[in-house]
Scaffold this motif. Structure first.
Motif, PDB file in Angstrom:
ATOM      1  N   ALA A 119      38.955  46.223  33.635  1.00 22.70           N
ATOM      2  CA  ALA A 119      37.982  45.972  34.698  1.00 22.70           C
ATOM      3  C   ALA A 119      38.511  46.486  36.034  1.00 22.70           C
ATOM      4  N   GLY A 120      39.817  46.333  36.274  1.00 21.52           N
ATOM      5  CA  GLY A 120      40.407  46.823  37.513  1.00 21.52           C
ATOM      6  C   GLY A 120      40.324  48.332  37.643  1.00 21.52           C
ATOM      7  N   LEU A 121      40.588  49.049  36.552  1.00 21.77           N
ATOM      8  CA  LEU A 121      40.465  50.506  36.575  1.00 21.77           C
ATOM      9  C   LEU A 121      39.025  50.924  36.874  1.00 21.77           C
ATOM     10  N   MET A 122      38.073  50.222  36.291  1.00 24.24           N
ATOM     11  CA  MET A 122      36.676  50.559  36.545  1.00 24.24           C
ATOM     12  C   MET A 122      36.300  50.249  37.996  1.00 24.24           C
ATOM     13  N   MET A 123      36.863  49.175  38.582  1.00 24.13           N
ATOM     14  CA  MET A 123      36.627  48.890  39.995  1.00 24.13           C
ATOM     15  C   MET A 123      37.167  50.012  40.869  1.00 24.13           C
ATOM     16  N   ALA A 124      38.382  50.504  40.536  1.00 24.04           N
ATOM     17  CA  ALA A 124      38.970  51.597  41.309  1.00 24.04           C
ATOM     18  C   ALA A 124      38.099  52.846  41.234  1.00 24.04           C
ATOM     19  N   PHE A 135      26.738  44.486  44.065  1.00 22.05           N
ATOM     20  CA  PHE A 135      27.639  43.615  43.315  1.00 22.05           C
ATOM     21  C   PHE A 135      27.198  43.492  41.861  1.00 22.05           C
ATOM     22  N   MET A 136      25.889  43.494  41.629  1.00 23.23           N
ATOM     23  CA  MET A 136      25.383  43.426  40.257  1.00 23.23           C
ATOM     24  C   MET A 136      25.852  44.635  39.453  1.00 23.23           C
ATOM     25  N   THR A 137      25.824  45.800  40.055  1.00 26.57           N
ATOM     26  CA  THR A 137      26.278  47.007  39.371  1.00 26.57           C
ATOM     27  C   THR A 137      27.780  46.952  39.115  1.00 26.57           C
ATOM     28  N   LEU A 138      28.533  46.414  40.081  1.00 28.57           N
ATOM     29  CA  LEU A 138      29.982  46.277  39.887  1.00 28.57           C
ATOM     30  C   LEU A 138      30.295  45.352  38.713  1.00 28.57           C
ATOM     31  N   ILE A 139      29.518  44.283  38.561  1.00 25.88           N
ATOM     32  CA  ILE A 139      29.719  43.386  37.422  1.00 25.88           C
ATOM     33  C   ILE A 139      29.505  44.137  36.112  1.00 25.88           C
ATOM     34  N   LEU A 140      28.459  44.947  36.059  1.00 30.10           N
ATOM     35  CA  LEU A 140      28.191  45.710  34.835  1.00 30.10           C
ATOM     36  C   LEU A 140      29.327  46.676  34.533  1.00 30.10           C
ATOM     37  N   TYR A 141      29.837  47.350  35.555  1.00 32.12           N
ATOM     38  CA  TYR A 141      30.972  48.247  35.346  1.00 32.12           C
ATOM     39  C   TYR A 141      32.218  47.474  34.930  1.00 32.12           C
ATOM     40  N   ALA A 142      32.381  46.258  35.478  1.00 30.76           N
ATOM     41  CA  ALA A 142      33.525  45.429  35.076  1.00 30.76           C
ATOM     42  C   ALA A 142      33.436  45.074  33.595  1.00 30.76           C
ATOM     43  N   PHE A 143      32.215  44.791  33.101  1.00 29.70           N
ATOM     44  CA  PHE A 143      32.035  44.540  31.670  1.00 29.70           C
ATOM     45  C   PHE A 143      32.494  45.748  30.855  1.00 29.70           C
ATOM     46  N   VAL A 144      32.063  46.926  31.296  1.00 34.91           N
ATOM     47  CA  VAL A 144      32.422  48.149  30.570  1.00 34.91           C
ATOM     48  C   VAL A 144      33.933  48.347  30.573  1.00 34.91           C
ATOM     49  N   GLY A 145      34.559  48.185  31.735  1.00 35.65           N
ATOM     50  CA  GLY A 145      36.005  48.352  31.822  1.00 35.65           C
ATOM     51  C   GLY A 145      36.768  47.357  30.972  1.00 35.65           C
ATOM     52  N   ALA A 146      36.318  46.097  30.989  1.00 35.07           N
ATOM     53  CA  ALA A 146      36.965  45.082  30.155  1.00 35.07           C
ATOM     54  C   ALA A 146      36.832  45.436  28.682  1.00 35.07           C
ATOM     55  N   LEU A 256      31.787  39.625  16.524  1.00 36.30           N
ATOM     56  CA  LEU A 256      31.064  40.507  17.443  1.00 36.30           C
ATOM     57  C   LEU A 256      30.392  39.700  18.547  1.00 36.30           C
ATOM     58  N   ALA A 257      29.696  38.628  18.168  1.00 38.11           N
ATOM     59  CA  ALA A 257      29.038  37.785  19.168  1.00 38.11           C
ATOM     60  C   ALA A 257      30.050  37.143  20.095  1.00 38.11           C
ATOM     61  N   GLY A 258      31.166  36.670  19.514  1.00 39.70           N
ATOM     62  CA  GLY A 258      32.203  36.053  20.332  1.00 39.70           C
ATOM     63  C   GLY A 258      32.819  37.032  21.309  1.00 39.70           C
ATOM     64  N   MET A 259      33.019  38.284  20.872  1.00 38.67           N
ATOM     65  CA  MET A 259      33.611  39.281  21.764  1.00 38.67           C
ATOM     66  C   MET A 259      32.679  39.623  22.903  1.00 38.67           C
ATOM     67  N   VAL A 260      31.370  39.674  22.630  1.00 38.72           N
ATOM     68  CA  VAL A 260      30.400  39.921  23.703  1.00 38.72           C
ATOM     69  C   VAL A 260      30.462  38.796  24.734  1.00 38.72           C
ATOM     70  N   VAL A 261      30.534  37.546  24.261  1.00 39.57           N
ATOM     71  CA  VAL A 261      30.629  36.406  25.179  1.00 39.57           C
ATOM     72  C   VAL A 261      31.909  36.492  26.010  1.00 39.57           C
ATOM     73  N   VAL A 262      33.028  36.840  25.374  1.00 33.74           N
ATOM     74  CA  VAL A 262      34.303  36.962  26.089  1.00 33.74           C
ATOM     75  C   VAL A 262      34.214  38.043  27.165  1.00 33.74           C
ATOM     76  N   LEU A 263      33.619  39.175  26.837  1.00 37.07           N
ATOM     77  CA  LEU A 263      33.496  40.260  27.808  1.00 37.07           C
ATOM     78  C   LEU A 263      32.629  39.849  28.991  1.00 37.07           C
ATOM     79  N   VAL A 264      31.548  39.118  28.727  1.00 37.14           N
ATOM     80  CA  VAL A 264      30.687  38.659  29.824  1.00 37.14           C
ATOM     81  C   VAL A 264      31.450  37.683  30.719  1.00 37.14           C
ATOM     82  N   LEU A 265      32.146  36.720  30.117  1.00 40.50           N
ATOM     83  CA  LEU A 265      32.881  35.727  30.900  1.00 40.50           C
ATOM     84  C   LEU A 265      34.017  36.376  31.690  1.00 40.50           C
ATOM     85  N   ALA A 266      34.842  37.169  31.008  1.00 38.27           N
ATOM     86  CA  ALA A 266      35.987  37.784  31.678  1.00 38.27           C
ATOM     87  C   ALA A 266      35.528  38.820  32.702  1.00 38.27           C
ATOM     88  N   GLY A 267      34.516  39.629  32.354  1.00 34.43           N
ATOM     89  CA  GLY A 267      34.028  40.643  33.286  1.00 34.43           C
ATOM     90  C   GLY A 267      33.443  40.028  34.548  1.00 34.43           C
TER      91      GLY A 267
END
Length: 351
Positions: A119-124, A135-146, A256-267
């Protein structure tokens, strides 16, 4: 003969494992923790570089006067900061608990397994190439980076002979996190955005706004609800994939469902608070020690205790050396690093 056949079929069915849990302890944590959370939210709003009495806090919340500086400090600075800390703590703690349950890795944590660094690399990249994003777009990019960080860690950890083990997962996480952090710092130096990223890497909830909370809250609330709905399945996965499959669990779908939830929470958390690690490592272990191994209790209790940890840490960061602030990530690391070394030593003894 029919009776014998029925008995044979019954014997062939796997029996449900006995899951140790302490519902009374969990209920005490949920009830007492919620009360403590309300109390410490109020305390955290009162104390800081400028101490404010509780009556002023009450009036600022329920009879807001925009002409009073104290009311402005409470409503626009401290209250969103504290509520943001509570959401971030709950998100990181639940994400860590789910990762530990799904992977059966006691050292799993969003910071240790590449999610924060990704997520940090994607923020950079966003700050350097796409300045001015919402900020909404940054959250989406953070999900992708995570997701990219987690995928690289799991992929590299699985390449070695013998498959994925807890030790290989942590080593792969350390390597991937180091690489992504180095790339982030290189981008920051080359594009002169070091000041923008410095606060993010230090970690902290200062500067959290109501707009950010409004965008973050639906993601976090939905992911926490999904985590609770998956809690029984994660309990079975934590007993072993073979056991879960034998009890009719669709393990691939649950992971798969659990990993999606983890990515949303952590991102979501990383987009707001930055690179704060170890919350998802410490809290799930403490919760399992208190309430047992049933994730129907572990997940909600982890959310409460994680919120308390971040709120108290942020309060300490603001009050230890006022008016200066200690980075929140550094303060939590003072607890997290010794705990990580203890777990690593314990795992080594178990080999």
């Amino acid at each position: 003969m029919q009776a014998v056949s029925d008995m044979t079929n019954d014997a062939a069915q796997p029996s449900a494992p006995v899951i140790r849990s302490r519902p009374l302890a969990a209920a005490i944590i949920l009830f007492g923790g919620f009360i403590a959370l309300v109390v410490f939210v109020a305390v955290s709003v009162m104390f800081g570089a400028a101490d404010i009495d509780w009556m002023t806090v009450w009036e600022a919340i329920f009879r807001f006067n925009p002409d009073l500086t104290a009311h402005q400090i409470i409503r626009e600075l401290r209250l969103p900061r504290v509520l943001g800390g509570a959401m971030v703590g709950a998100s990181l703690a639940v994400a860590g608990a789910m990762m530990q349950g799904m992977t059966r890795n006691p050292m799993a944590d969003s910071g240790l397994l590449g999610l924060n660094a990704g997520a940090g690399l994607m923020m950079a990249i966003c700050f350097a190439f796409f300045p001015g994003l919402s900020f909404m777009t940054l959250i989406l990019y953070a999900f992708v980076g995570a997701g990219i960080g987690a995928g690289l860690v799991y992929g590299i950890g699985s390449l070695a002979r013998g498959g994925l083990t807890p030790l290989r997962l942590v080593l792969a996480g350390a390597a991937v996190s180091a690489l992504m952090t180095a790339l982030s710092e290189g981008i920051a130096l080359y594009f002169h955005i070091g000041q923008d990223l410095a606060f993010w890497f230090a970690g902290g909830v200062a500067g959290t706004t109501w707009e950010q909370l409004g965008l973050m809250a639906p993601w976090v609330a939905g992911a926490l609800l999904a985590a609770i709905m998956l809690s029984r399945s994660i309990t079975l996965l934590s007993l072993g994939e073979e056991v879960a499959a034998g009890l009719g669990q669709r393990t691939g779908l649950v992971k798969l469902a659990g990993m999606v939830v983890v990515l949303v929470l952590a991102g979501s958390a990383v987009a707001v608070v930055g690179a704060v690690g170890f919350v998802g490592l410490i809290i799930p272990h403490l919760t399992r020690y208190l309430v047992g191994v049933d994730y129907r209790w572990i997940i909600p209790c982890s959310a409460i205790l994680g919120s308390l940890l971040v709120i108290l840490s942020d309060l300490a960061a603001r009050t230890i050396n006022p008016p200066s602030e200690i980075p929140l990530g550094a303060l939590i690391a003072l607890l997290g690093v010794p705990f990580f070394l203890y777990l690593a030593r314990k795992e080594r003894r178990g080999l």
